[in-house]
Design a protein around this motif. Structure first.
Motif, PDB file in Angstrom:
ATOM      1  N   ASP A 193       0.833  -1.158   0.128  1.00 57.18           N
ATOM      2  CA  ASP A 193      -0.072  -0.081  -0.224  1.00 57.18           C
ATOM      3  C   ASP A 193       1.000   1.331   0.045  1.00 57.18           C
ATOM      4  O   ASP A 193       0.566   2.221  -0.737  1.00 57.18           O
ATOM      5  CB  ASP A 193      -0.867   0.093   1.113  1.00 57.18           C
ATOM      6  N   ARG A 194       1.761   1.295   0.774  1.00 58.33           N
ATOM      7  CA  ARG A 194       2.873   2.461   0.845  1.00 58.33           C
ATOM      8  C   ARG A 194       3.504   2.812  -0.383  1.00 58.33           C
ATOM      9  O   ARG A 194       3.654   3.841  -0.862  1.00 58.33           O
ATOM     10  CB  ARG A 194       3.584   2.117   1.930  1.00 58.33           C
ATOM     11  N   SER A 195       4.036   1.401  -1.004  1.00 56.04           N
ATOM     12  CA  SER A 195       4.688   1.847  -2.550  1.00 56.04           C
ATOM     13  C   SER A 195       3.815   2.295  -3.414  1.00 56.04           C
ATOM     14  O   SER A 195       3.993   3.140  -4.276  1.00 56.04           O
ATOM     15  CB  SER A 195       5.255   0.728  -2.774  1.00 56.04           C
ATOM     16  N   ALA A 196       2.347   1.831  -3.438  1.00 55.93           N
ATOM     17  CA  ALA A 196       1.382   2.221  -4.395  1.00 55.93           C
ATOM     18  C   ALA A 196       1.322   3.830  -4.102  1.00 55.93           C
ATOM     19  O   ALA A 196       0.980   4.473  -5.209  1.00 55.93           O
ATOM     20  CB  ALA A 196       0.332   1.656  -4.224  1.00 55.93           C
ATOM     21  N   LYS A 214      -0.893  10.339  -5.933  1.00 52.75           N
ATOM     22  CA  LYS A 214      -2.190  10.226  -5.118  1.00 52.75           C
ATOM     23  C   LYS A 214      -1.539  10.325  -3.664  1.00 52.75           C
ATOM     24  O   LYS A 214      -0.710  10.130  -3.362  1.00 52.75           O
ATOM     25  CB  LYS A 214      -2.917   8.918  -5.462  1.00 52.75           C
ATOM     26  N   VAL A 215      -2.915  10.975  -2.881  1.00 51.13           N
ATOM     27  CA  VAL A 215      -2.752  11.106  -1.344  1.00 51.13           C
ATOM     28  C   VAL A 215      -3.989  10.221  -0.708  1.00 51.13           C
ATOM     29  O   VAL A 215      -3.444   9.629   0.273  1.00 51.13           O
ATOM     30  CB  VAL A 215      -2.836  12.452  -0.904  1.00 51.13           C
ATOM     31  N   ASP A 216      -5.029  10.062  -1.567  1.00 56.68           N
ATOM     32  CA  ASP A 216      -6.227   9.109  -0.861  1.00 56.68           C
ATOM     33  C   ASP A 216      -5.726   7.655  -0.688  1.00 56.68           C
ATOM     34  O   ASP A 216      -5.326   7.038  -1.725  1.00 56.68           O
ATOM     35  CB  ASP A 216      -7.311   9.368  -1.772  1.00 56.68           C
ATOM     36  N   SER A 217      -5.742   7.215   0.408  1.00 48.22           N
ATOM     37  CA  SER A 217      -5.266   5.945   0.758  1.00 48.22           C
ATOM     38  C   SER A 217      -6.187   5.115   0.603  1.00 48.22           C
ATOM     39  O   SER A 217      -5.959   3.646   0.627  1.00 48.22           O
ATOM     40  CB  SER A 217      -4.699   6.122   2.357  1.00 48.22           C
ATOM     41  N   LEU A 218      -7.600   5.358   0.480  1.00 46.79           N
ATOM     42  CA  LEU A 218      -8.704   4.283   0.023  1.00 46.79           C
ATOM     43  C   LEU A 218      -8.580   3.973  -1.286  1.00 46.79           C
ATOM     44  O   LEU A 218      -9.549   2.903  -1.392  1.00 46.79           O
ATOM     45  CB  LEU A 218     -10.041   5.009   0.429  1.00 46.79           C
ATOM     46  N   PHE A 219      -7.881   4.369  -2.166  1.00 46.53           N
ATOM     47  CA  PHE A 219      -8.121   4.031  -3.512  1.00 46.53           C
ATOM     48  C   PHE A 219      -6.514   3.703  -4.034  1.00 46.53           C
ATOM     49  O   PHE A 219      -5.785   4.559  -3.507  1.00 46.53           O
ATOM     50  CB  PHE A 219      -8.614   5.180  -4.258  1.00 46.53           C
ATOM     51  N   ALA A 220      -6.356   2.937  -5.164  1.00 52.78           N
ATOM     52  CA  ALA A 220      -5.333   2.498  -5.645  1.00 52.78           C
ATOM     53  C   ALA A 220      -5.676   3.226  -7.107  1.00 52.78           C
ATOM     54  O   ALA A 220      -6.582   3.326  -7.880  1.00 52.78           O
ATOM     55  CB  ALA A 220      -5.075   0.974  -5.872  1.00 52.78           C
ATOM     56  N   PHE A 277      -9.821  -5.427   4.843  1.00 49.29           N
ATOM     57  CA  PHE A 277     -10.653  -4.953   5.783  1.00 49.29           C
ATOM     58  C   PHE A 277     -12.078  -5.475   5.462  1.00 49.29           C
ATOM     59  O   PHE A 277     -12.855  -5.911   6.312  1.00 49.29           O
ATOM     60  CB  PHE A 277     -10.388  -3.541   6.084  1.00 49.29           C
ATOM     61  N   ALA A 278     -12.576  -4.984   4.409  1.00 54.57           N
ATOM     62  CA  ALA A 278     -13.935  -5.178   3.788  1.00 54.57           C
ATOM     63  C   ALA A 278     -14.145  -6.790   3.830  1.00 54.57           C
ATOM     64  O   ALA A 278     -15.352  -7.237   4.218  1.00 54.57           O
ATOM     65  CB  ALA A 278     -14.359  -4.596   2.498  1.00 54.57           C
ATOM     66  N   SER A 337      -8.157   0.377  -2.470  1.00 54.02           N
ATOM     67  CA  SER A 337      -6.681  -0.090  -2.260  1.00 54.02           C
ATOM     68  C   SER A 337      -6.800  -1.463  -1.544  1.00 54.02           C
ATOM     69  O   SER A 337      -7.676  -2.099  -1.028  1.00 54.02           O
ATOM     70  CB  SER A 337      -6.219   0.751  -1.179  1.00 54.02           C
ATOM     71  N   ILE A 338      -5.551  -2.116  -1.508  1.00 55.61           N
ATOM     72  CA  ILE A 338      -5.358  -3.476  -0.808  1.00 55.61           C
ATOM     73  C   ILE A 338      -5.882  -3.331   0.656  1.00 55.61           C
ATOM     74  O   ILE A 338      -6.678  -4.226   1.027  1.00 55.61           O
ATOM     75  CB  ILE A 338      -3.945  -4.051  -0.942  1.00 55.61           C
TER      76      ILE A 338
END
Length: 286
Positions: free
Chosen positions: A34-37, A157-163, A191-192, A185-186
């Motif tokens: 997630d961080r690298s994305a 991007k900054v939004d962590s909820l989306f890739a 979580f879902a 995002s992963i």
């Protein structure tokens, strides 16, 4: 026999430690992905000395309003601006693909500040949560005193909820164009999925408990009924913390939440009715 018992305890302890280490390792690996994305950026356009750098960052993907908000900062390079790229040498006009806000004008010899631009999403529906995805075209061109100038577009991007993924690009004609796909995002998917599994697990646990009460004719066991009723409302609160706040009627609801609530509610009603009938039968003198 005692020796076998003593040998089994270290094995159980080592197995527990290994499972803990494996869980932490998988979590760390998912976090790293997630961080690298989030640190990945994409560039398209003309890499010339005299150009306009358009640095765009995805701040928020609003699935309900069906738009993505970009924070855009332009930097004039070469003869188009000063040495630091903070002030344009002449009037600049930034042409963009937003159908929600007009083109941006930056007067000559005035410091440039960033602007937030909403870009409409062209496909996707939020009710597919958590497997929803969206597409849009992000396109920028620039003019100096009415004459086109080359553009180099950089997107992150900054939004962590989306890739974010690029499905097409075009850097010809001095413009910067990116066809972008946004998906959860992963971390959101994990979580879902965990939420859906948990909802079904809780519902099955309540169903098993209700079956035990009814089959054994335990009567009105109020602590058990309190637990069942509490899970009915607890799942509603649990569902509301889903990342991204999906609306009611999403895939999450139809595959897990609504079914779990129905199973729990039916278990409570059947258990109470069966318990009341059992208590009544016990109270009737023979």
């Amino acid at each position: 026999m005692p020796s076998k018992s003593r040998l089994s305890r270290p094995v159980k302890a080592v197995s527990a430690v290994l499972l803990l280490v494996a869980a932490i390792g998988v979590g760390t690996w998912l976090h790293a992905i997630d961080r690298s994305a989030g640190e990945t950026w994409h560039a398209v356009g003309a890499d010339e000395p005299d150009r306009i750098d358009v640095n765009a960052s995805v701040q928020r993907v609003d699935t309900v309003a069906r738009e993505v908000v970009l924070r855009v900062l332009i930097v004039p390079r070469g003869r188009l601006g000063d040495e630091e790229g903070l002030v344009p040498a002449a009037d600049l006009k930034l042409l963009n693909s937003s159908n929600l806000r007009g083109d941006q004008i930056f007067p000559a010899r005035q410091r440039i500040s960033s602007v937030d631009l909403p870009i409409a999403l062209s496909s996707g529906t939020v009710t597919d949560y958590p497997f929803d995805s969206y597409r849009t075209r992000i396109q920028f061109a620039a003019e100096e005193n009415g004459h086109p100038v080359p553009v180099l577009l950089t997107l992150d991007k900054v939004d962590s909820l989306f890739a974010l993924s690029i499905i097409g690009y075009d850097g010809l004609s001095g413009m910067g164009t990116l066809d972008v796909r946004f998906g959860r995002s992963i971390s959101v998917l994990v979580f879902a999925t965990f939420m859906m599994i948990t909802m079904w697990a809780v519902a099955i646990a309540v169903l098993v408990g209700a079956r035990s009460l009814v089959s054994r004719r335990r009567g009105l066991v109020w602590p058990a009924f309190g637990f069942m009723a509490a899970t009915l409302f607890a799942l509603a609160g649990f569902r509301n913390i889903a990342p991204g706040s999906p609306p009611i009627g999403s895939l999450l609801d139809y595959t897990a939440f609504l079914w779990a609530e129905a199973v729990i509610a039916l278990s409570v009603v059947v258990s109470v009715v069966a318990g009341a009938l059992t208590e009544h039968a016990r109270s009737v003198p023979r």
